[in-house]
Scaffold this motif. Sequence first.
Motif, PDB file in Angstrom:
ATOM      1  N   LYS A   4     106.990  -3.468   7.568  1.00  0.00           N
ATOM      2  CA  LYS A   4     106.792  -4.256   6.343  1.00  0.00           C
ATOM      3  C   LYS A   4     105.303  -4.524   6.097  1.00  0.00           C
ATOM      4  N   THR A   5     104.582  -4.778   7.174  1.00  0.00           N
ATOM      5  CA  THR A   5     103.145  -5.064   7.065  1.00  0.00           C
ATOM      6  C   THR A   5     102.387  -3.830   6.599  1.00  0.00           C
ATOM      7  N   VAL A   6     102.695  -2.674   7.195  1.00  0.00           N
ATOM      8  CA  VAL A   6     102.024  -1.432   6.799  1.00  0.00           C
ATOM      9  C   VAL A   6     102.363  -1.080   5.355  1.00  0.00           C
ATOM     10  N   GLU A   7     103.622  -1.203   4.989  1.00  0.00           N
ATOM     11  CA  GLU A   7     104.025  -0.913   3.605  1.00  0.00           C
ATOM     12  C   GLU A   7     103.276  -1.819   2.630  1.00  0.00           C
ATOM     13  N   ASN A   8     103.175  -3.092   2.956  1.00  0.00           N
ATOM     14  CA  ASN A   8     102.464  -4.059   2.128  1.00  0.00           C
ATOM     15  C   ASN A   8     100.990  -3.675   1.986  1.00  0.00           C
ATOM     16  N   PHE A   9     100.325  -3.395   3.114  1.00  0.00           N
ATOM     17  CA  PHE A   9      98.907  -3.035   3.109  1.00  0.00           C
ATOM     18  C   PHE A   9      98.675  -1.762   2.293  1.00  0.00           C
ATOM     19  N   LEU A  10      99.508  -0.744   2.520  1.00  0.00           N
ATOM     20  CA  LEU A  10      99.340   0.519   1.791  1.00  0.00           C
ATOM     21  C   LEU A  10      99.568   0.342   0.291  1.00  0.00           C
ATOM     22  N   GLN A  11     100.472  -0.555  -0.094  1.00  0.00           N
ATOM     23  CA  GLN A  11     100.678  -0.805  -1.525  1.00  0.00           C
ATOM     24  C   GLN A  11      99.428  -1.438  -2.141  1.00  0.00           C
ATOM     25  N   TYR A  12      98.798  -2.356  -1.417  1.00  0.00           N
ATOM     26  CA  TYR A  12      97.536  -2.927  -1.908  1.00  0.00           C
ATOM     27  C   TYR A  12      96.455  -1.848  -2.011  1.00  0.00           C
ATOM     28  N   VAL A  13      96.417  -0.930  -1.046  1.00  0.00           N
ATOM     29  CA  VAL A  13      95.458   0.183  -1.102  1.00  0.00           C
ATOM     30  C   VAL A  13      95.731   1.029  -2.346  1.00  0.00           C
ATOM     31  N   LYS A  14      96.991   1.419  -2.549  1.00  0.00           N
ATOM     32  CA  LYS A  14      97.365   2.283  -3.685  1.00  0.00           C
ATOM     33  C   LYS A  14      97.096   1.599  -5.018  1.00  0.00           C
ATOM     34  N   ASP A  15      97.282   0.278  -5.061  1.00  0.00           N
ATOM     35  CA  ASP A  15      97.051  -0.487  -6.300  1.00  0.00           C
ATOM     36  C   ASP A  15      95.561  -0.698  -6.587  1.00  0.00           C
ATOM     37  N   GLY A  16      94.684  -0.356  -5.634  1.00  0.00           N
ATOM     38  CA  GLY A  16      93.252  -0.564  -5.818  1.00  0.00           C
ATOM     39  C   GLY A  16      92.814  -2.002  -5.591  1.00  0.00           C
ATOM     40  N   HIS A  17      93.689  -2.805  -5.013  1.00  0.00           N
ATOM     41  CA  HIS A  17      93.389  -4.223  -4.805  1.00  0.00           C
ATOM     42  C   HIS A  17      92.133  -4.443  -3.968  1.00  0.00           C
ATOM     43  N   LEU A  43      90.780   3.192   9.525  1.00  0.00           N
ATOM     44  CA  LEU A  43      91.868   2.453  10.156  1.00  0.00           C
ATOM     45  C   LEU A  43      93.077   3.365  10.336  1.00  0.00           C
ATOM     46  N   GLU A  44      93.761   3.231  11.451  1.00  0.00           N
ATOM     47  CA  GLU A  44      95.033   3.908  11.665  1.00  0.00           C
ATOM     48  C   GLU A  44      96.103   2.825  11.685  1.00  0.00           C
ATOM     49  N   LEU A  45      97.194   3.059  10.929  1.00  0.00           N
ATOM     50  CA  LEU A  45      98.245   2.058  10.774  1.00  0.00           C
ATOM     51  C   LEU A  45      99.490   2.478  11.550  1.00  0.00           C
ATOM     52  N   TYR A  46     100.271   1.483  11.997  1.00  0.00           N
ATOM     53  CA  TYR A  46     101.429   1.734  12.841  1.00  0.00           C
ATOM     54  C   TYR A  46     102.737   1.277  12.184  1.00  0.00           C
ATOM     55  N   PRO A  47     103.279   2.096  11.264  1.00  0.00           N
ATOM     56  CA  PRO A  47     104.511   1.711  10.574  1.00  0.00           C
ATOM     57  C   PRO A  47     105.725   1.585  11.486  1.00  0.00           C
ATOM     58  N   ALA A  48     105.737   2.291  12.607  1.00  0.00           N
ATOM     59  CA  ALA A  48     106.879   2.178  13.520  1.00  0.00           C
ATOM     60  C   ALA A  48     106.924   0.802  14.183  1.00  0.00           C
ATOM     61  N   ARG A 101     100.564 -10.324  -4.359  1.00  0.00           N
ATOM     62  CA  ARG A 101     102.024 -10.318  -4.423  1.00  0.00           C
ATOM     63  C   ARG A 101     102.549 -11.412  -3.492  1.00  0.00           C
ATOM     64  N   PRO A 102     103.860 -11.652  -3.495  1.00  0.00           N
ATOM     65  CA  PRO A 102     104.423 -12.662  -2.581  1.00  0.00           C
ATOM     66  C   PRO A 102     104.136 -12.317  -1.121  1.00  0.00           C
ATOM     67  N   PRO A 103     104.096 -13.341  -0.255  1.00  0.00           N
ATOM     68  CA  PRO A 103     103.829 -13.119   1.167  1.00  0.00           C
ATOM     69  C   PRO A 103     104.942 -12.316   1.836  1.00  0.00           C
ATOM     70  N   ILE A 104     104.598 -11.787   3.017  1.00  0.00           N
ATOM     71  CA  ILE A 104     105.537 -10.954   3.767  1.00  0.00           C
ATOM     72  C   ILE A 104     105.955 -11.640   5.063  1.00  0.00           C
ATOM     73  N   GLU A 105     106.991 -11.086   5.669  1.00  0.00           N
ATOM     74  CA  GLU A 105     107.489 -11.586   6.953  1.00  0.00           C
ATOM     75  C   GLU A 105     106.475 -11.287   8.061  1.00  0.00           C
ATOM     76  N   ASN A 106     106.302 -12.236   8.950  1.00  0.00           N
ATOM     77  CA  ASN A 106     105.395 -12.084  10.089  1.00  0.00           C
ATOM     78  C   ASN A 106     106.026 -11.122  11.104  1.00  0.00           C
ATOM     79  N   GLU A 107     105.323 -10.012  11.398  1.00  0.00           N
ATOM     80  CA  GLU A 107     105.814  -9.018  12.351  1.00  0.00           C
ATOM     81  C   GLU A 107     104.994  -9.017  13.655  1.00  0.00           C
TER      82      GLU A 107
END
Length: 189
Positions: free
Chosen positions: A46-59, A37-42, A89-95
Motif C-alpha cells: 500500500k505504501t509503495v502504491e501510494n508513493f508511486l501514485q504521487y510520483v506519477k501525478d507529479g506531486h 530509490l528502490e521500492l519494496y512492494p512485496a 490524498r487521504p492517509p494510508i495504513e501504517n505498514e
Amino acid sequence: MKLEHLFLLTAAAVVPSGALATDPQVDLKTNLGTIRLELYPARAPKTVENFLQYVKDGHYNGVIFHRVIPNFMIQGGGFEKGMKEKPTRPPIENEAKNGLKNDLGTLAMARTNQPHSASAQFFINTKNNDFLNYPGQDGWGYAVFGKVVSGMDVVMKISGVPTGSSGMFQDVPREPVVIESATLVADKK
C-alpha cells in the motif's frame, strides 16, 4: 532437485533481503544531485502504491526537503518553497510491521503521532534509527518501504546543509533543497 529449482534458489540468494528482481526504482533529481530509490512492494504494497501514485501525478516535482536533522534523517514530499503545503490524498495504513528496519539509507513514510496518518511525506534515514522500527515508542513505528541504491552522497550532502526556523517550522534548510523531478526508472540497466 530439478535444475530450474536450483536456479530459483540461487537467484533468490543474490537478491537483497526484502527485494525482488522487479522492484521499481525512482530517481529524485534534486538541485544538489540525484538520489535513486528502490521500492519494496512485496513488503509494503500500500505504501509503495501510494508513493508511486504521487510520483506519477507529479506531486513531488518542485517540493523541498523541508526538515533536515543531521545524524537523523532528511524529510520531504509535502511542501514547496516558502513552506507552502501541498494538498494530498487521504492517509494510508501504517505498514511498519513488515520486517524492514529504519537503517541508514532506508526510505520511510513520515506521519503525525497518529499511526495511520502518512500521506505524501517521506524521509531518508541518515543513520540507524532503531527507535523508529515497529513497534516503536507508540506501538506502531514508521513504515520503511525502500532504500537508496545510489546517491547516498547526495543524501549526506543534504543532511549537512545549514538549517533554521521558518515560521513555526524548525530544521528547515536556509537555502531550499528542491526535488526538481521524481521519475520512475523505466530500465534499471
